[in-house]
Design a protein around this motif. Structure first.
Motif, PDB file in Angstrom:
ATOM      1  N   LYS A  13       0.826  -1.225   0.000  1.00 33.94           N
ATOM      2  CA  LYS A  13       0.000   0.000   0.000  1.00 33.94           C
ATOM      3  C   LYS A  13       0.857   1.270   0.000  1.00 33.94           C
ATOM      4  O   LYS A  13       0.415   2.336   0.440  1.00 33.94           O
ATOM      5  CB  LYS A  13      -0.955   0.028   1.194  1.00 33.94           C
ATOM      6  N   LEU A  14       2.095   1.169  -0.477  1.00 30.77           N
ATOM      7  CA  LEU A  14       2.919   2.371  -0.645  1.00 30.77           C
ATOM      8  C   LEU A  14       2.461   3.067  -1.913  1.00 30.77           C
ATOM      9  O   LEU A  14       1.920   2.420  -2.824  1.00 30.77           O
ATOM     10  CB  LEU A  14       4.396   1.986  -0.768  1.00 30.77           C
ATOM     11  N   SER A  15       2.704   4.373  -2.011  1.00 28.43           N
ATOM     12  CA  SER A  15       2.264   5.108  -3.200  1.00 28.43           C
ATOM     13  C   SER A  15       3.058   4.638  -4.421  1.00 28.43           C
ATOM     14  O   SER A  15       4.146   4.058  -4.278  1.00 28.43           O
ATOM     15  CB  SER A  15       2.484   6.606  -2.995  1.00 28.43           C
ATOM     16  N   THR A  16       2.533   4.919  -5.605  1.00 30.79           N
ATOM     17  CA  THR A  16       3.218   4.502  -6.837  1.00 30.79           C
ATOM     18  C   THR A  16       4.618   5.098  -6.888  1.00 30.79           C
ATOM     19  O   THR A  16       5.564   4.436  -7.315  1.00 30.79           O
ATOM     20  CB  THR A  16       2.417   4.981  -8.083  1.00 30.79           C
ATOM     21  N   GLU A  17       4.741   6.376  -6.440  1.00 25.70           N
ATOM     22  CA  GLU A  17       6.065   7.034  -6.469  1.00 25.70           C
ATOM     23  C   GLU A  17       7.056   6.277  -5.598  1.00 25.70           C
ATOM     24  O   GLU A  17       8.179   6.003  -6.012  1.00 25.70           O
ATOM     25  CB  GLU A  17       5.970   8.485  -5.943  1.00 25.70           C
ATOM     26  N   LEU A  18       6.631   5.930  -4.385  1.00 29.77           N
ATOM     27  CA  LEU A  18       7.544   5.227  -3.481  1.00 29.77           C
ATOM     28  C   LEU A  18       7.883   3.841  -4.025  1.00 29.77           C
ATOM     29  O   LEU A  18       9.018   3.380  -3.913  1.00 29.77           O
ATOM     30  CB  LEU A  18       6.944   5.120  -2.076  1.00 29.77           C
ATOM     31  N   GLU A  48      11.794   0.129  -6.633  1.00 30.84           N
ATOM     32  CA  GLU A  48      12.242  -0.605  -7.821  1.00 30.84           C
ATOM     33  C   GLU A  48      13.602  -0.085  -8.280  1.00 30.84           C
ATOM     34  O   GLU A  48      14.509  -0.848  -8.596  1.00 30.84           O
ATOM     35  CB  GLU A  48      11.199  -0.432  -8.919  1.00 30.84           C
ATOM     36  N   ARG A  49      13.722   1.262  -8.258  1.00 36.11           N
ATOM     37  CA  ARG A  49      14.979   1.895  -8.663  1.00 36.11           C
ATOM     38  C   ARG A  49      16.130   1.457  -7.763  1.00 36.11           C
ATOM     39  O   ARG A  49      17.267   1.321  -8.189  1.00 36.11           O
ATOM     40  CB  ARG A  49      14.826   3.425  -8.599  1.00 36.11           C
ATOM     41  N   ALA A  50      15.828   1.238  -6.482  1.00 42.54           N
ATOM     42  CA  ALA A  50      16.870   0.805  -5.533  1.00 42.54           C
ATOM     43  C   ALA A  50      17.234  -0.659  -5.753  1.00 42.54           C
ATOM     44  O   ALA A  50      18.213  -1.149  -5.195  1.00 42.54           O
ATOM     45  CB  ALA A  50      16.380   1.015  -4.106  1.00 42.54           C
ATOM     46  N   GLY A  51      16.431  -1.365  -6.564  1.00 42.29           N
ATOM     47  CA  GLY A  51      16.731  -2.773  -6.871  1.00 42.29           C
ATOM     48  C   GLY A  51      16.238  -3.739  -5.805  1.00 42.29           C
ATOM     49  O   GLY A  51      16.691  -4.875  -5.725  1.00 42.29           O
ATOM     50  N   PRO A 102       7.648   3.959   5.513  1.00 39.00           N
ATOM     51  CA  PRO A 102       6.429   4.499   6.150  1.00 39.00           C
ATOM     52  C   PRO A 102       6.589   5.966   6.545  1.00 39.00           C
ATOM     53  O   PRO A 102       5.641   6.743   6.477  1.00 39.00           O
ATOM     54  CB  PRO A 102       6.268   3.635   7.409  1.00 39.00           C
ATOM     55  N   MET A 103       7.829   6.363   6.912  1.00 37.46           N
ATOM     56  CA  MET A 103       8.057   7.756   7.310  1.00 37.46           C
ATOM     57  C   MET A 103       7.886   8.675   6.089  1.00 37.46           C
ATOM     58  O   MET A 103       7.264   9.733   6.188  1.00 37.46           O
ATOM     59  CB  MET A 103       9.466   7.886   7.881  1.00 37.46           C
ATOM     60  N   LEU A 104       8.394   8.244   4.936  1.00 36.21           N
ATOM     61  CA  LEU A 104       8.236   9.052   3.714  1.00 36.21           C
ATOM     62  C   LEU A 104       6.761   9.154   3.344  1.00 36.21           C
ATOM     63  O   LEU A 104       6.289  10.213   2.930  1.00 36.21           O
ATOM     64  CB  LEU A 104       9.034   8.436   2.556  1.00 36.21           C
ATOM     65  N   ALA A 105       6.042   8.040   3.503  1.00 33.87           N
ATOM     66  CA  ALA A 105       4.606   8.052   3.186  1.00 33.87           C
ATOM     67  C   ALA A 105       3.894   9.047   4.106  1.00 33.87           C
ATOM     68  O   ALA A 105       3.032   9.811   3.672  1.00 33.87           O
ATOM     69  CB  ALA A 105       4.019   6.657   3.371  1.00 33.87           C
TER      70      ALA A 105
END
Ligand code: ATP
Length: 334
Positions: free
Chosen positions: A72-77, A82-85, A123-126
């Motif tokens: 349930k993280l946002s698409t951006e997160l 994914e970018r972090a692998g 979760p903190m970024l969210a």
């Protein structure tokens, strides 16, 4: 056909009916011991360091996720993940992310290198995107200096994560850690009684502690500053993941390979066929291994004296004399 061994014919049988069980009449069986995190004995006090201990406090607490899609993280997160692998969440992430997204206070205990940072950062970024927060990145001493002079009041601080708590205490920063927590206003602390919390629309502070070990000082902090926490303990406290050690061996091997050395690696993550050629056939003049006996070369000095002693100790097994070389880099100085 079932053949009964002669020895089995005379074996006493302990079978009994459920109705014959008298344990309910024994007072010792009435109050069975349950694993408790907070017993004051340090480390993972009272917790059996099995693979996963997951102590949920409320029935409505979310269960662990199995993959990122369930997070349930946002698409951006999720794109950042994914970018972090990060193909799959690590066990501490599986357990802690759903709890963090619901602003539950969490005590997360997992071995070093097990991915605790994304477990509380995601979760903190969210939360931050929802609250339109500003970010201050500060060192402990400087932050405390500012807070004490009221340059940066933290009255509205509603999300506190204490990461690497054990390391900070170990390095002698206990005064600064407790100082910062003390200065952060306690007026938005969650009430002890969870019913009060549900009846009130106030924004309460979420407080989490993530650590590889649970020394008594960290345990005291947890007792004082967190409310009705969910305790997630994964793996063996104080241990570094084997993956990290293998990665370090690979990085060192690649670096040496760029020079004039014929290098090969030997560790739990190396491929069997590569391992065979490392030991037979091809000729190499450097073998980078995660465990060695004659000459130990350490590239990271690390925090724990016990681990260092253990590694260096591999050179003098069975009273043999060995050599241990430690390379220091700039990152070992701070
Ligand atoms: N889900 C994941 N998949 C792959 N790699 C991951 C994942 N989560 C974290 N990592 C990587 O694993 C490494 C260790 O992660 P991290 O620093 O969060 O561990 P840690 O548990 O906080 O360790 P320490 O206790 O030493 O601080 C990092 O290089 C990180 O990028």
């Amino acid at each position: 056909m079932c053949v009964i061994k002669p020895s089995d014919k005379f074996r006493f049988s302990f079978d009994w009916e459920n109705t014959e069980d008298t344990s309910c009449m024994n007072s010792l069986c009435q109050n069975l011991h349950k694993a408790q995190l907070f017993t004051g004995r340090g480390l993972c006090a009272g917790i059996d360091p099995g693979r996963l201990q997951y102590i949920l406090q409320r029935v409505e607490d979310p269960h662990a996720l199995r993959n990122w899609a369930e997070s349930k993280l946002s698409t951006e997160l999720l794109k950042d993940v994914e970018r972090a692998g990060y193909k799959t969440p690590s066990p501490i992430q599986m357990a802690a992310i759903p709890l963090g997204l619901q602003q539950r206070d969490v005590v997360g205990l997992a071995e070093t290198g097990s991915g605790k940072i994304p477990a509380f950062v995601l979760p903190m970024l969210a939360y931050m995107t929802r609250q339109d927060c500003e970010i201050v990145i500060a060192t402990l001493g400087r932050l405390l200096y500012r807070l004490r002079r009221c340059y940066k009041p933290l009255n509205h601080c509603s999300y506190v994560v204490l990461g690497k708590a054990d390391c900070m205490i170990d390095m002698g920063f206990d005064e600064q850690v407790t100082g910062v927590l003390y200065v952060i206003s306690s007026s938005n602390m969650k009430p002890e009684n969870e019913d009060e919390e549900f009846g009130d629309k106030k924004v309460y502070r979420t407080t989490c502690i993530f650590s590889a070990t649970m020394p008594p000082t960290v345990e005291l902090l947890a007792r004082k500053y967190i409310r009705i926490p969910v305790v997630v303990a994964i793996g063996t406290a104080g241990k570094a993941t084997d993956l990290i050690t293998c990665k370090n061996a690979d990085v060192l091997s690649k670096t040496l390979d760029k020079g004039r050395y014929q290098v090969t690696t030997l560790h739990d993550g190396s491929h069997r066929s590569k391992e065979k050629s490392a030991l037979k056939g091809k000729r190499y003049n450097v073998l980078v291994a995660t465990t060695d006996v004659a000459h130990v070369t350490k590239t990271m000095i690390g925090q724990e004296i016990s681990r260092r002693t253990h590694t260096i100790g591999r050179t003098w097994r069975a009273r043999k004399i060995g050599l241990a070389t430690t390379f220091l880099t700039l990152s070992d100085t701070c």
